[in-house]
Design an enzyme around this catalytic site. Structure first.
Site, PDB file in Angstrom:
ATOM      1  CE  LYS A 144       1.036   2.041  10.610  1.00 55.15           C
ATOM      2  NZ  LYS A 144       1.349   0.679  10.946  1.00 55.15           N
ATOM      3  CB  CYS A 156       0.083  -8.812  19.012  1.00 53.70           C
ATOM      4  SG  CYS A 156      -0.724  -8.198  17.502  1.00 53.70           S
ATOM      5  CG  HIS A 208      -2.447  -5.412  14.701  1.00 54.92           C
ATOM      6  ND1 HIS A 208      -1.197  -5.198  15.245  1.00 54.92           N
ATOM      7  CD2 HIS A 208      -2.263  -5.487  13.361  1.00 54.92           C
ATOM      8  CE1 HIS A 208      -0.305  -5.160  14.273  1.00 54.92           C
ATOM      9  NE2 HIS A 208      -0.921  -5.326  13.124  1.00 54.92           N
ATOM     10  CG  HIS A 265       4.008  -1.456   2.487  1.00 51.50           C
ATOM     11  ND1 HIS A 265       2.803  -1.983   2.116  1.00 51.50           N
ATOM     12  CD2 HIS A 265       4.217  -1.861   3.764  1.00 51.50           C
ATOM     13  CE1 HIS A 265       2.297  -2.695   3.123  1.00 51.50           C
ATOM     14  NE2 HIS A 265       3.137  -2.631   4.137  1.00 51.50           N
ATOM     15  CB  CYS A 310      -2.750  -5.904  19.736  1.00 50.87           C
ATOM     16  SG  CYS A 310      -1.537  -4.811  18.987  1.00 50.87           S
ATOM     17  CG  HIS A 338      -0.409  -0.112   2.530  1.00 53.56           C
ATOM     18  ND1 HIS A 338       0.474   0.820   3.013  1.00 53.56           N
ATOM     19  CD2 HIS A 338      -0.564  -1.025   3.532  1.00 53.56           C
ATOM     20  CE1 HIS A 338       0.818   0.516   4.248  1.00 53.56           C
ATOM     21  NE2 HIS A 338       0.215  -0.621   4.582  1.00 53.56           N
ATOM     22  CB  CYS A 390       2.927  -6.661  16.765  1.00 50.67           C
ATOM     23  SG  CYS A 390       1.753  -5.332  17.009  1.00 50.67           S
ATOM     24  CE  LYS A 403      -5.484  -5.706   1.467  1.00 46.30           C
ATOM     25  NZ  LYS A 403      -5.373  -7.049   1.949  1.00 46.30           N
TER      26      LYS A 403
END
Ligand code: MSP
Length: 526
Positions: free
Chosen positions: A306, A131, A159, A25, A156, A22, A134, A309
């Site tokens: 943030k 997690c 997430h 990155h 988490c 995405h 992570c 995906k």
């Protein structure tokens, strides 16, 4: 290959291939590519590395859910999504490492064995909340109570997904022994972690005390075996961090390793601690040099969050490059966001900057300068006559811009480098408006003045093409071609960047060719 300059080895994080690429990155990757291109063109002995992080529980689960082996799963994703990302964004990486390659796996085992032999690894019992998103045992501060479907569970904080209680025999790395040496490192090398906000966070984290790090897992087997105990695989982060060393010959090619290492690492702030705490401690334990520095950039926010995906806010880089092109992608993200801080992405902002800065600012300047040389001098760049104060001012702006841009790149601030370079665009646009070459062209007596004005504009474009080529390689190559610069000066990427500001390099007599718009009008995306 360039040679003679200082070694400059720079890396992106290695990405988890199970997420499709995405724009987050893409952001890291183009920033690193631009810094690398700049140094390469400046004559530094440059090496740019990127790659993929292919082991761990996350990858294994995704493969299982898709009914294939993890190796088949990562092979397909790397081939279909991650290699193409580099082409989409016009990235000139020197190497691409995959953690499933033998060159990596064998050297990771060698490194971990060396730490074991030196007494930095011991066996222990472990019970903690993990997690998988992570790939990390979570510290208390990052554990929150779940809501909605996860009511009553610990989740988490990043997430928002339930954590898993893991209980196993693990091997531990004595991270806690490195607290003092790490603090001394941050002190003696104040720019080891940049920007300052990132440095402060790391220093206070380390000051609060370090726990030993679990570095092996036995509940699954998708990873690199612990060399002395094959019922365990090496923790995916230890495996992943080592890519930066294995890719440049750690353990196999001492000559290459000496030439490249240590590296600069550019990472998102989400993975700062791994790079600024665990990684240097691992290197210290092995008796190797720590990295030259870690630069943590901010997050791309979409709708204030943030972008990721898993939260369905992901935007694929091709959605942008298909409409605006790779150069505009690179320019937009690198200029619109202060490197080191969070930045919001919106299509409106992208379109507005594309139109104002690229199409009307830079693109139009290039086309009309070339068109006027074509019209008034039959396409041959005229020799400049005597310079007036207004012409000398352009020369000073170009010299200052080149110096300031190079200094900004040294500070890892591509955004400030582009700001500095853009003073040339603004200066030249103002210069043309003030000097009105179209009016000078009507008066034969002003022929020499017209020559000076158009030479000045063309030579300013020469400097712009050189300075912007690390940011926008395709459109600057097109401009270089249109300026007819190559026969006299050689290829654009061979122009020494740190000399870009010295005036008068474009030879009079160069033949220009009309330029189609560098940044054509685009259909607004829906
Ligand atoms: N595999 C680990 C890194 C190992 S490095 C030894 C990992 N991979 S990742 O695929 O999740 O990519 C993380 C990196 O992608 C971030 O550090 C950052 O560089 C980039 N980004 C991912 N999402 C991002 C944003 N929303 N904004 C900016 N960068 C982002 O973590």
């Amino acid at each position: 290959m360039t040679s003679g300059g200082d070694s400059f080895y720079i890396t992106t994080p290695i990405y988890y291939p199970s997420d499709l690429p995405h724009i987050g990155h893409g952001y890291t990757t183009v920033a690193v590519d631009t810094l690398a291109r700049w140094h390469r063109q400046a004559g530094d002995d440059t090496w740019m590395l990127t790659g993929t992080d292919e082991h761990g529980q996350k990858m294994l689960r995704a493969a299982t859910a898709n009914g294939v082996t993890p190796q088949e799963w990562v092979d397909k994703l790397v081939e279909e999504s991650w290699f193409p990302l580099l082409r989409t964004l016009d990235v000139a990486n020197d190497d691409f490492i995959r953690t499933t390659q033998a060159r990596h796996e064998e050297r990771v085992q060698q490194f971990v064995q060396a730490l074991f032999d030196r007494g930095y690894i011991y066996a222990g019992e472990y019970e903690a909340l993990y997690c998988v998103g992570c790939e990390e045992f979570k510290p208390e501060a990052e554990i929150v109570d779940g809501t909605g479907p996860f009511e009553g569970l610990k989740v988490c904080a990043i997430h928002s997904k339930p954590l898993e209680l893991l209980q196993e025999k693990n091997y531990f790395f004595k991270l806690s022994e490195f607290q003092d040496r790490l603090l001394a490192l941050y002190k003696t090398q104040p720019d080891f972690v940049r920007p300052d906000s990132a440095r402060n966070e790391v220093v206070s984290f380390v000051k609060s005390g370090l726990k030993d790090l679990s570095i092996s897992r036995s509940a699954f087997d998708w990873g690199i075996r612990v060399p002395w105990d094959d019922s365990h695989v090496i923790y995916v982060w230890v495996d992943a961090l080592l890519n930066y060393a294995t890719a440049v010959g750690y353990g196999t090619d001492p000559e290459q390793f000496d030439r490249r290492w240590p590296a600069y690492h550019v990472v998102g702030k989400d993975i700062l601690r791994f790079h600024a705490v665990i990684w240097p401690a691992m290197l210290m334990a092995a008796g190797l040099d720590v990295p030259r520095g870690i630069f943590a950039h901010g997050w791309l926010l979409v709708g204030g969050e943030k972008m990721s995906k898993s939260k369905l806010t992901g935007i694929a880089p091709t959605e942008i490059t298909d409409v605006f092109g790779a150069d505009a992608y690179r320019f937009y993200f690198l200029s619109a966001i202060a490197f080191g801080q969070d930045g919001s992405f919106s299509w409106e902002d992208l379109s507005a900057r594309y139109q104002a800065e690229l199409a009307n600012g830079f693109g139009n300047l290039a086309s009309r300068t070339v068109a006027m040389i074509d019209r008034y001098f039959d396409g041959v760049v005229p020799a400049a006559g005597a310079a007036e104060e207004i012409d000398l001012r352009v020369q000073r702006v170009v010299a200052d811009a080149a110096t300031n841009a190079d200094a900004a790149i040294e500070r890892f601030r591509p955004d400030e480098a582009i700001d500095a370079i853009w003073t040339i665009v603004d200066e030249l646009n103002g210069y043309i408006t003030e000097n009105e070459p179209w009016a000078l062209a009507k008066d034969e007596a002003k022929r020499e003045r017209l020559s000076t004005v158009l030479y000045t504009a063309a030579e300013g474009l020469r400097a712009l093409a050189v300075l912007l080529s690390p940011v926008m390689p395709a459109s600057t190559a097109k401009l270089w071609d249109a300026l007819g610069a190559e026969p006299g000066l050689g290829e654009l990427t061979a122009q020494p960047l740190r000399a870009a500001g010295s005036w008068g390099q474009l030879p009079a007599g160069a033949t220009v060719t009309p330029l189609t718009p560098l940044f054509p009008r685009v259909e607004q995306p829906a």
